[in-house]
Design a protein around this motif. Structure first.
Motif, mmCIF file in Angstrom:
data_model
loop_
_atom_site.group_PDB
_atom_site.id
_atom_site.type_symbol
_atom_site.label_atom_id
_atom_site.label_comp_id
_atom_site.label_asym_id
_atom_site.label_seq_id
_atom_site.Cartn_x
_atom_site.Cartn_y
_atom_site.Cartn_z
ATOM 1 N N LEU A 270 0.743 -1.219 -0.022
ATOM 2 C CA LEU A 270 0.054 0.151 0.196
ATOM 3 C C LEU A 270 1.023 1.233 0.099
ATOM 4 C CD1 LEU A 270 -3.001 -1.016 2.559
ATOM 5 C CD2 LEU A 270 -2.626 -0.792 0.226
ATOM 6 N N VAL A 271 2.024 1.191 0.753
ATOM 7 C CA VAL A 271 2.786 2.291 1.032
ATOM 8 C C VAL A 271 3.187 2.939 -0.625
ATOM 9 C CG1 VAL A 271 4.806 3.514 2.053
ATOM 10 C CG2 VAL A 271 3.428 2.111 3.160
ATOM 11 N N SER A 272 3.821 2.081 -1.299
ATOM 12 C CA SER A 272 4.352 2.330 -2.507
ATOM 13 C C SER A 272 3.364 2.582 -3.510
ATOM 14 C CB SER A 272 5.135 1.148 -3.130
ATOM 15 O OG SER A 272 4.437 0.027 -3.158
ATOM 16 N N THR A 273 2.058 1.975 -3.373
ATOM 17 C CA THR A 273 0.864 2.270 -4.156
ATOM 18 C C THR A 273 0.407 3.770 -4.012
ATOM 19 O OG1 THR A 273 0.422 -0.218 -4.186
ATOM 20 C CG2 THR A 273 -1.444 1.549 -4.939
ATOM 21 N N ILE A 274 0.228 4.203 -2.832
ATOM 22 C CA ILE A 274 -0.219 5.506 -2.656
ATOM 23 C C ILE A 274 0.790 6.294 -3.313
ATOM 24 C CG2 ILE A 274 -0.687 7.058 -0.916
ATOM 25 C CD1 ILE A 274 -1.659 4.887 0.977
ATOM 26 N N GLN A 275 2.198 6.326 -3.050
ATOM 27 C CA GLN A 275 3.251 7.215 -3.376
ATOM 28 C C GLN A 275 3.195 7.381 -4.739
ATOM 29 O OE1 GLN A 275 6.518 5.361 -1.653
ATOM 30 N NE2 GLN A 275 6.695 6.632 0.250
ATOM 31 N N ALA A 276 2.898 6.015 -5.675
ATOM 32 C CA ALA A 276 3.070 6.107 -7.000
ATOM 33 C C ALA A 276 1.623 7.086 -7.728
ATOM 34 C CB ALA A 276 2.897 4.951 -7.648
ATOM 35 N N ALA A 277 0.388 6.836 -6.793
ATOM 36 C CA ALA A 277 -0.738 7.624 -7.240
ATOM 37 C C ALA A 277 -0.544 9.112 -7.101
ATOM 38 C CB ALA A 277 -1.742 7.212 -6.416
ATOM 39 N N ILE A 278 0.188 9.387 -5.804
ATOM 40 C CA ILE A 278 0.453 10.817 -5.762
ATOM 41 C C ILE A 278 1.392 11.282 -6.733
ATOM 42 C CG2 ILE A 278 1.765 12.321 -3.935
ATOM 43 C CD1 ILE A 278 0.941 10.705 -1.783
ATOM 44 N N VAL B 252 3.260 3.053 9.341
ATOM 45 C CA VAL B 252 3.888 1.907 9.127
ATOM 46 C C VAL B 252 4.861 2.208 7.764
ATOM 47 C CG1 VAL B 252 2.397 0.211 10.000
ATOM 48 C CG2 VAL B 252 2.269 0.771 7.627
ATOM 49 N N ALA B 253 6.040 1.524 7.909
ATOM 50 C CA ALA B 253 6.820 1.562 6.514
ATOM 51 C C ALA B 253 6.313 0.730 5.401
ATOM 52 C CB ALA B 253 8.258 1.191 6.913
ATOM 53 N N SER B 254 5.688 -0.452 5.548
ATOM 54 C CA SER B 254 5.161 -1.173 4.522
ATOM 55 C C SER B 254 3.827 -1.802 5.222
ATOM 56 C CB SER B 254 6.417 -2.112 4.392
ATOM 57 O OG SER B 254 5.776 -3.048 3.253
ATOM 58 N N LEU B 255 3.088 -2.161 4.251
ATOM 59 C CA LEU B 255 1.599 -2.889 4.577
ATOM 60 C C LEU B 255 1.105 -3.544 3.121
ATOM 61 C CD1 LEU B 255 -0.297 -3.420 6.771
ATOM 62 C CD2 LEU B 255 -1.546 -1.110 6.131
ATOM 63 N N ALA C 19 -3.181 9.989 4.305
ATOM 64 C CA ALA C 19 -2.809 9.467 5.469
ATOM 65 C C ALA C 19 -3.020 8.029 5.250
ATOM 66 C CB ALA C 19 -3.358 10.026 6.892
ATOM 67 N N LEU C 20 -2.070 7.015 5.648
ATOM 68 C CA LEU C 20 -2.296 5.643 5.714
ATOM 69 C C LEU C 20 -2.359 5.112 7.156
ATOM 70 C CD1 LEU C 20 -2.613 2.747 4.526
ATOM 71 C CD2 LEU C 20 -0.007 2.704 4.499
ATOM 72 N N ARG C 21 -3.304 4.619 7.827
ATOM 73 C CA ARG C 21 -3.553 4.265 9.248
ATOM 74 C C ARG C 21 -3.768 2.496 9.228
ATOM 75 N NH1 ARG C 21 -3.386 8.958 11.426
ATOM 76 N NH2 ARG C 21 -4.544 10.808 10.252
ATOM 77 N N LEU C 22 -3.687 1.977 10.225
ATOM 78 C CA LEU C 22 -3.921 0.880 10.681
ATOM 79 C C LEU C 22 -5.225 0.786 11.240
ATOM 80 C CD1 LEU C 22 -0.549 -0.932 11.803
ATOM 81 C CD2 LEU C 22 -1.595 -1.508 9.597
ATOM 82 N N ARG D 178 -3.798 -8.489 4.626
ATOM 83 C CA ARG D 178 -3.296 -9.876 5.165
ATOM 84 C C ARG D 178 -1.908 -9.737 5.012
ATOM 85 N NH1 ARG D 178 -7.966 -10.061 5.032
ATOM 86 N NH2 ARG D 178 -9.334 -11.436 4.272
ATOM 87 N N GLU D 179 -1.317 -8.931 6.016
ATOM 88 C CA GLU D 179 0.113 -8.635 6.229
ATOM 89 C C GLU D 179 0.841 -9.729 6.157
ATOM 90 O OE1 GLU D 179 1.001 -5.983 9.100
ATOM 91 O OE2 GLU D 179 3.118 -5.468 8.305
ATOM 92 N N GLY D 180 1.659 -9.960 5.226
ATOM 93 C CA GLY D 180 2.803 -10.942 4.990
ATOM 94 C C GLY D 180 2.215 -12.269 4.549
#
Length: 588
Positions: free
Chosen positions: A207-215, A235-238, A271-274, A353-355
């Motif tokens: 998700l983190v990289s996907t959001i960054q790519a969209a931005i 989180v750094a990665s999700l 913002a990305l939140r858990l 489904r992290e990991g």
């Protein structure tokens, strides 16, 4: 002629002559007493059903609707309370045609008032509109692509250097071609979503990289409005299971909306939140906010706030409707709220489904209705998602790799079970199951087909192949045809001869209680069946894990669930069935 029966209301509930009021409005209204018997119906209600007033005297509402809607009306009727009205769609038999109506039930004292609105013409107009949009979209796309391509070549210097004025005109035309292309794409997306033809390719997505790519992809659009975009993450990665392209589309829609409605020099915060069981993405702007009167229409098609300011922002008004459908198709939710300090925050949540890898099912299990089966599947490590029952003729949004669809009892209203079976069967997917939750017990019935009577031979053979798919057996396949011992059963048994050996038995015979065969066909078209016999046959099939094909069972969904309740066993048995089904249909 004046009706021979009148509405009876407690003193003080209505202070006007109810009959005169009800006869003067264009709405269909009927009144039922505490025992559920009709005591009065206005002219519009009688016209809708095409019968005279005396025909309604003491009739029950479930007996007025078509057989396919009877179970859902019974459940809605039972749920109505003084402060708990009920709404549903039902089919009414109106002479030589069937009318789809919207029913609203309200309790007034000891009586229940039913309001009905005929949706048949509305549905017909919606179909005509969809057909028109489809034709226009496809007829526009080809010439528009050619025009846009030609203008692009001209601006690229293929035909030589353009004069400044010509270049300016060509640039305006090229940009407007882009706007038209986006409008066509949005309209086609809406049409696909409404028809259930949107294909979701579910894979693990970071998700983190996907959001960054969209931005990054939206940065030029935001810069046009003088807006910057900032991201924060807990989180750094999700990792989530989603369709990356469709998720990018949702993010792009929310980012473009936020940029358009932010003041020049403003900032959009992402913002990305858990959250428990998933991830929450928030997109906040610092605009003027959403007016109170527009809030209910925010996610509607072609919805745009009605003011000169917002109309200057452009757009089709389809982006949020598309985003809502995509997020819900991914098993998530979407909404908005006012941002503290001014502006609006749009947010959506999707399960994670992290990991983890995909489960033995090879794809998310789809649960239609209640959420308890979702927890059962997840306890086995089966990737799953839940959706609400489709309404208004909509179809289930199935992912490319969906292998198993569970329909809960709460979703049986409105033909959802039959519709899901027909849709899944036509799409070539493997199985649909009906599942009941009885507190500390549960039961599941595998349904390989839900066919009209008489069955089309090719459809019947396809349903049998689905029932046999992945099963280990010694020798030829065996099936039991439970129903009338007649020419229809004999002919179909002969047609299925190359696929399986078929025994034809009557309902309630000793043979239908054992079901030691590989599959069972319940032929519900003859009059030999009773509710008790059908419930017993369903219970027997559920107990032995035998897949079932129904023929002519359009009105049998409620009885099927009754039979399942009678066969309910401790949850461990259902979990064992789900694990076995995952192993059997978990092909990639």
């Amino acid at each position: 002629m004046r009706p021979a029966f009148r509405a009876r209301f407690p003193r003080g509930v209505l202070t006007v002559d109810f009959e005169k009021l009800a006869e003067s409005v264009p709405a269909a209204i009927a009144v039922f007493d505490g025992a559920g018997a009709c005591t009065w119906a206005n002219r519009e209600f009688r016209r809708m059903l095409g019968v005279d007033a005396p025909a309604f005297n003491r009739a029950r509402l479930p007996d007025m609707v078509a057989a396919t809607s009877r179970d859902s009306v019974e459940r809605a009727w039972a749920s109505v309370g003084p402060d708990a009205p009920a709404r549903l769609e039902a089919t009414l038999p109106t002479g030589d045609r069937a009318a789809v109506v919207s029913l609203a039930l309200a309790r007034v004292g000891d009586s229940t008032v039913a309001f009905a609105a005929d949706l048949t013409e509305q549905r017909r107009m919606e179909r005509l509109k969809d057909e028109f949009i489809s034709v226009v979209n496809h007829e526009l796309r080809t010439p528009l692509t050619s025009i846009s391509g030609a203008l692009g070549l001209m601006l690229g210097g293929v035909v030589g250097e353009l004069p400044a004025q010509a270049r300016s005109l060509a640039d305006v035309a090229h940009k407007n071609c882009g706007r038209l292309a986006r409008l066509i794409d949005d309209m086609l997306d809406v049409q696909k979503i409404e028809s259930g033809n949107v294909s979701l390719s579910i894979v693990p997505v970071e998700l983190v990289s996907t959001i960054q790519a969209a931005i990054e992809a939206s940065s030029a659009f935001a810069a046009h409005y003088g807006v910057t975009v900032a991201m924060s993450s807990e989180v750094a990665s999700l990792t989530a299971h989603a369709d990356p392209d469709r998720l990018h589309q949702v993010l792009s829609n929310l980012l473009s909306n936020a940029a358009k409605y932010s003041p020049t020099g403003g900032r959009v915060d992402v913002a990305l939140r858990l959250v428990p069981g998933g991830a929450r993405v928030e997109v906040s702007d610092r605009g003027s906010g959403i007016s109170e009167e527009f809030r209910e229409r925010v996610f509607g098609k072609f919805a745009q706030a009605d003011s000169s300011t917002t109309r200057r922002k452009g757009g089709t008004g389809l982006g949020l409707a598309i985003s809502k459908a995509i997020v819900e198709g991914l098993g998530g939710t979407i909404g908005f709220c006012a941002r503290e300090g001014g502006g609006t925050t749009f947010h959506f949540e999707i399960p994670t489904r992290e990991g983890s890898a995909l489960s033995a099912l090879g794809a998310p299990l789809l649960v239609v209705g209640d959420g308890r089966p979702l927890a059962w599947a997840e306890s086995l490590g089966l990737a799953a998602r839940r959706v609400q029952p489709p309404v208004g003729g909509q179809r289930l949004m199935l992912g490319d790799t969906t292998r198993w669809v569970l329909v809960t009892e709460s979703a049986v209203a409105g033909g959802v079970l039959a519709g899901a079976l027909r849709q899944v069967g036509l799409s070539g997917r493997v199985c649909v199951g009906a599942v009941v939750d009885c507190g500390d017990k549960s039961a599941v019935l595998e349904l390989a087909g839900w066919l009209d009577a008489p069955p089309v031979p090719a459809e019947l053979a396809a349903a049998v192949r689905r029932a046999l798919a992945g099963r280990q057996r010694a020798g030829a396949a065996r099936g039991v045809w439970v129903g009338g011992v007649n020419s229809v059963a004999t002919v179909n048994a002969a047609i299925l001869g190359p696929v399986a050996e078929i025994d034809v038995v009557r309902p309630g015979s000793p043979c239908d209680g054992r079901f030691s065969a590989d599959f069972v066909v319940l032929d519900l078209s003859p009059s030999d069946w009773s509710a008790e016999a059908l419930g017993a046959a369903v219970g027997s099939a559920a107990e032995c894990g035998c897949p079932v094909i129904t023929v002519g069972g359009a009105s049998a969904a409620g009885i099927i669930f009754d039979g399942l309740r009678a066969a309910a066993a401790p949850h461990a048995r259902l979990l064992e069935r789900l694990r076995g089904l995952g192993d059997r249909v978990g092909v990639s």
